[in-house]
Design a protein around this motif. Structure first.
Motif, PDB file in Angstrom:
ATOM      1  N   HIS A 189     -10.887   6.080  -4.790  1.00  0.00           N
ATOM      2  CA  HIS A 189     -10.963   7.172  -3.838  1.00  0.00           C
ATOM      3  C   HIS A 189     -11.011   8.527  -4.518  1.00  0.00           C
ATOM      4  O   HIS A 189     -10.334   8.729  -5.516  1.00  0.00           O
ATOM      5  CB  HIS A 189      -9.697   7.123  -2.968  1.00  0.00           C
ATOM      6  CG  HIS A 189     -10.003   7.245  -1.522  1.00  0.00           C
ATOM      7  ND1 HIS A 189     -10.594   6.236  -0.817  1.00  0.00           N
ATOM      8  CD2 HIS A 189      -9.791   8.250  -0.660  1.00  0.00           C
ATOM      9  CE1 HIS A 189     -10.720   6.626   0.429  1.00  0.00           C
ATOM     10  NE2 HIS A 189     -10.259   7.845   0.555  1.00  0.00           N
ATOM     11  N   LEU A 241      -3.277   3.452   1.371  1.00  0.00           N
ATOM     12  CA  LEU A 241      -4.195   2.858   0.393  1.00  0.00           C
ATOM     13  C   LEU A 241      -3.468   1.949  -0.598  1.00  0.00           C
ATOM     14  O   LEU A 241      -2.307   2.185  -0.943  1.00  0.00           O
ATOM     15  CB  LEU A 241      -4.893   3.971  -0.400  1.00  0.00           C
ATOM     16  CG  LEU A 241      -5.690   5.024   0.389  1.00  0.00           C
ATOM     17  CD1 LEU A 241      -6.172   6.122  -0.537  1.00  0.00           C
ATOM     18  CD2 LEU A 241      -6.862   4.397   1.112  1.00  0.00           C
ATOM     19  N   GLU A 275      -7.609   0.908  -4.155  1.00  0.00           N
ATOM     20  CA  GLU A 275      -8.303   1.897  -3.313  1.00  0.00           C
ATOM     21  C   GLU A 275      -8.059   3.317  -3.825  1.00  0.00           C
ATOM     22  O   GLU A 275      -8.947   4.151  -3.802  1.00  0.00           O
ATOM     23  CB  GLU A 275      -7.834   1.774  -1.858  1.00  0.00           C
ATOM     24  CG  GLU A 275      -8.452   0.593  -1.136  1.00  0.00           C
ATOM     25  CD  GLU A 275      -7.758   0.298   0.192  1.00  0.00           C
ATOM     26  OE1 GLU A 275      -8.449  -0.077   1.136  1.00  0.00           O
ATOM     27  OE2 GLU A 275      -6.508   0.449   0.269  1.00  0.00           O
ATOM     28  N   LYS A 316       0.854  -1.197   0.000  1.00  0.00           N
ATOM     29  CA  LYS A 316       0.000   0.000   0.000  1.00  0.00           C
ATOM     30  C   LYS A 316       0.887   1.244   0.000  1.00  0.00           C
ATOM     31  O   LYS A 316       2.061   1.164   0.344  1.00  0.00           O
ATOM     32  CB  LYS A 316      -0.850   0.010   1.268  1.00  0.00           C
ATOM     33  CG  LYS A 316      -1.980  -0.994   1.285  1.00  0.00           C
ATOM     34  CD  LYS A 316      -2.762  -0.762   2.540  1.00  0.00           C
ATOM     35  CE  LYS A 316      -3.979  -1.624   2.634  1.00  0.00           C
ATOM     36  NZ  LYS A 316      -4.823  -1.256   3.762  1.00  0.00           N
TER      37      LYS A 316
END
Ligand code: SF4
Ligand code: SF4
Ligand code: SF4
Ligand code: SF4
Lengths: 524, 156
Positions: free
Chosen positions: B139, B131, B135, B3
């Motif tokens: 987002h 994230l 994601e 991430k």
């Protein structure tokens, strides 16, 4: 031989005592002591912590952490200092007892009970931060989710520095709907102000005048526009908006030496509250406790030689207010402390982080938990009181005598101060979370580039800042955030706090630290 | 793929909690710092763990390496000689040149912490987020920009 498990760590839960937000977090220990903090996702702030919360680990085992009693800068055994103190309190009419920051409700009750049993009649607060004037605005219960359905939020000061954990709810609310109006009132352009739909940048210290004007209170003979620097059309617009709002909130932060008359500030705020019907929510560091008199009455008795000894519980006084030394010269002071400072008899006590007991937060009362062992060598306030007296008991909350505020007179006085031309620059206090006690970064002086140019000061320079109480060298930050004629500094350490002037309020004998005239020179 | 730290500048309130969290965890090293961009904006500068890191390229002793599996660009404390080449090479200026511990102050994305970066955990406004690539796609980072300034918003 002992096997060492490199993963053997312990996390103890703590409640951050550095502001009224009361965030929860973990303190991480290994075999050698504290290694850091841990962000607990289930905590009241969702694990988030401002620089002060993260600094808890540094505070707990700070190299200047006091762990033995000190007298004339030398360590002393507890038994010796207790013997001395016992002798002092055996003559109670000579003694005043005071308290400042980070006293739990239970400790406060014990101190008052101790005074009653020992026959000590002079009891006062030495927490002189202006935020204590906001105590009466504490809501019984409050949750940040109340922001969600507000149409207007008024921010007085800089909550994103005073209580950064408030930022999430306020910013989310602001960005959710273009119609949501965020009004900020301050004399400095802050990060908080950067989010405002409307920023009312008032002349230094004149916030109370603006509150009265917004509440449509007529003030005979005072030109509000001139005094505050805010156009009357803008005042009328905002006044209309707050009067008509269905649900609105006022968040208040009032840092050290940011305004000239904190009592008038509180009075103006009360008028604004009843005019608009908006709920007022103060964000403070500590609410303060009251004694049976205000501190200037004690100074008076010291001058008349009626009081010779002072016993202070807390962690600021007298170390943080060196400018009061002259008024206190005749006193023999014994003060509890958490860090080492020179010059007074100091008794090492646990930090609030290491205590069990109740504190008042913006969201109601909370328990500190008492999960962390204080350093050996410290004694709790209750232990100290027990050593001094057998029956310390519990005392009821005290109140100093109060005088009604002469609003008209104070308004006129404040208006006059704000428009009087000053020879020197005015030093204002501001709150910057990252400067917490100078642990991460010491204070820097914010200065307008035009003032700097006149004084030959440029980027990355140091300047010596001199008031009538002393002089301090500080790095300079040039910024339009402060207007011409103003310099701002976070008052986080004794040397910087010690620059500010204090006034005794003749109405009720409280002590107020105010924006102060300073001379500034470039430091070679 | 690891991430990443993503900044939603719309939310950052300038409190520097991220910087404080990093400094407390890494013995005073501020591996994320608050940058003052020409007095117009203040924002935290975080390491991007670049695909082709210039910090790595500049390091004379190969103290900085990139893990192809996780995408992490890490500095070995044992090999680093504190020459500051990486600090000057990083195009984003995220490595602070003054040394705190005689080695470069390079972000490790808090690999030692299962829950992820401390700066993200501490962030008071939720501006820093942790994230995955999917994601990030979903987002709406920065979509709420309400700029009052040509380049950076939020200057009253
Ligand atoms: S917001 Fe207040 S309670 Fe929370 S971490 Fe910061 S100082 Fe502590
Ligand atoms: S330090 Fe700079 S160059 Fe190196 S990985 Fe991080 S952002 Fe890229
Ligand atoms: S990820 Fe960890 S090491 Fe990197 S900046 Fe954030 S706190 Fe510091
Ligand atoms: S902690 Fe979050 S809100 Fe505060 S400065 Fe860092 S990114 Fe911005």
């Amino acid at each position: 031989m002992k096997n060492i498990d490199p993963k053997a760590i312990t996390v103890k839960k703590a409640l951050c005592p550095f502001c009224s937000f009361g965030c929860e977090f973990g303190v991480v220990f290994n075999d050698f002591g504290i290694t850091g903090v841990e962000y607990i996702s289930k905590g009241s702030s969702g694990g988030r912590l401002c620089p002060r919360g993260s600094a808890a680990a540094m505070y707990l085992d700070h190299p200047r952490r006091l762990s033995t009693p000190m007298k004339k800068q030398k360590s002393l055994e507890w038994s010796k200092i207790v013997k001395e103190l016992k002798k002092v309190v055996s003559n109670p009419k000579n003694v005043a007892v005071t308290f400042d920051r980070n006293i739990t409700l239970e400790e406060y009750a014990s101190i008052i009970g101790f005074c009653k049993n020992a026959g000590i009649d002079d009891i006062s607060s030495t927490y002189f931060e202006p935020e204590t004037n906001l105590r009466s605005f504490l809501p019984k219960a409050f949750s940040m989710t109340e922001v969600d359905d507000a149409q207007l939020v008024l921010l007085l000061g800089d909550p994103f520095n005073q209580a950064p954990m408030s930022s999430r709810a306020i910013i989310d609310w602001k960005l959710k709907d273009k119609k949501n109006e965020l009004v900020v009132i301050d004399s400095i352009n802050t990060h908080t102000a950067g989010f405002a739909s409307r920023f009312m940048k008032v002349n230094v210290g004149t916030e109370p005048l603006l509150f009265f004007a917004l509440a449509q209170e007529k003030i005979e003979g005072v030109d509000i526009t001139k005094a505050t620097g805010i156009e009357s059309s803008v005042i009328n617009d905002v006044s209309k908006a707050i009067k008509g709002v269905k649900k609105g909130l006022i968040f208040v932060c009032l840092p050290f030496a940011h305004t000239y008359d904190p009592r008038l500030y509180a009075e103006g705020l009360a008028r604004l509250q009843s005019f608009s019907g908006m709920k007022v929510v103060p964000f403070v560091e500590f609410m303060g406790h009251k004694g049976n008199q205000n501190f200037a009455s004690i100074i008076d008795k010291v001058k008349k030689k009626k009081i010779k000894y002072l016993l202070n519980f807390g962690e600021l006084f007298p170390f943080y207010y060196p400018q009061m030394a002259d008024d206190l010269r005749a006193l023999n002071i014994y003060a509890t402390a958490t860090l080492k400072y020179d010059g007074y008899n100091a008794l090492p006590v646990p930090l609030n982080l290491e205590k069990d007991g109740t504190i008042i937060t913006t969201f109601g009362k909370k328990n500190l938990g008492g999960n962390i062992e204080p350093p050996s060598g410290t004694k709790s306030i209750n232990e100290i009181l027990s050593l001094l007296s057998d029956g310390r008991g519990k005392g009821e909350a005290l109140r100093p005598p109060e005088k009604k505020v002469d609003v008209a007179e104070r308004v006129r006085r404040l208006a006059e101060v704000s428009v009087t031309k000053k020879k020197n620059l005015r030093l204002v206090g501001e709150k910057v979370a990252y400067n917490f006690l100078g642990f991460f970064e010491g204070e820097a002086l914010k200065m307008n580039p035009r003032d700097a140019a006149e004084l030959g000061i440029t980027v990355n320079d140091y300047a010596s800042v001199t008031s009538k109480h002393g002089s301090v060298d500080l790095p300079v930050k040039l910024t339009e955030d402060v207007g011409k004629g103003i310099v701002a500094v976070p008052a986080e350490t004794p040397s910087v706090k010690g620059l500010f002037e204090y006034l005794i309020d003749s109405g009720d004998n409280t002590i107020n630290f105010i924006p102060t005239e300073v001379k500034i020179c470039r430091k070679e | 793929m690891q991430k990443r730290i993503v900044l939603d500048l719309d939310l950052c309130c300038g409190c520097r909690s991220c910087e404080a969290a990093c400094r407390v965890a890494f013995k005073g090293e501020a591996r994320i710092r608050h940058g003052d961009i020409a007095g117009v904006a203040y924002l935290p500068l975080a390491c991007k763990h670049c695909k082709q890191p210039l910090c790595l390229a500049s390091c004379p002793v190969e103290a900085i390496t990139r893990d192809e599996n996780t995408g992490l660009v890490l500095r070995s404390a044992n090999i680093c000689i504190g020459c500051k080449s990486c600090a000057y090479a990083c195009p984003f200026g995220v490595i602070d040149a003054p040394l705190v511990r005689h080695i470069s102050q390079k972000c490790s994305l808090c690999v030692d912490r299962e829950e992820g970066p401390r700066c993200v955990a501490a962030c008071s406004s939720g501006a820093l987020q942790w994230l995955s690539d999917e994601e990030i796609e979903r987002h709406e980072i920065g979509m709420r920009m309400v700029s009052k300034d040509l380049f950076f918003r939020r200057k009253a």
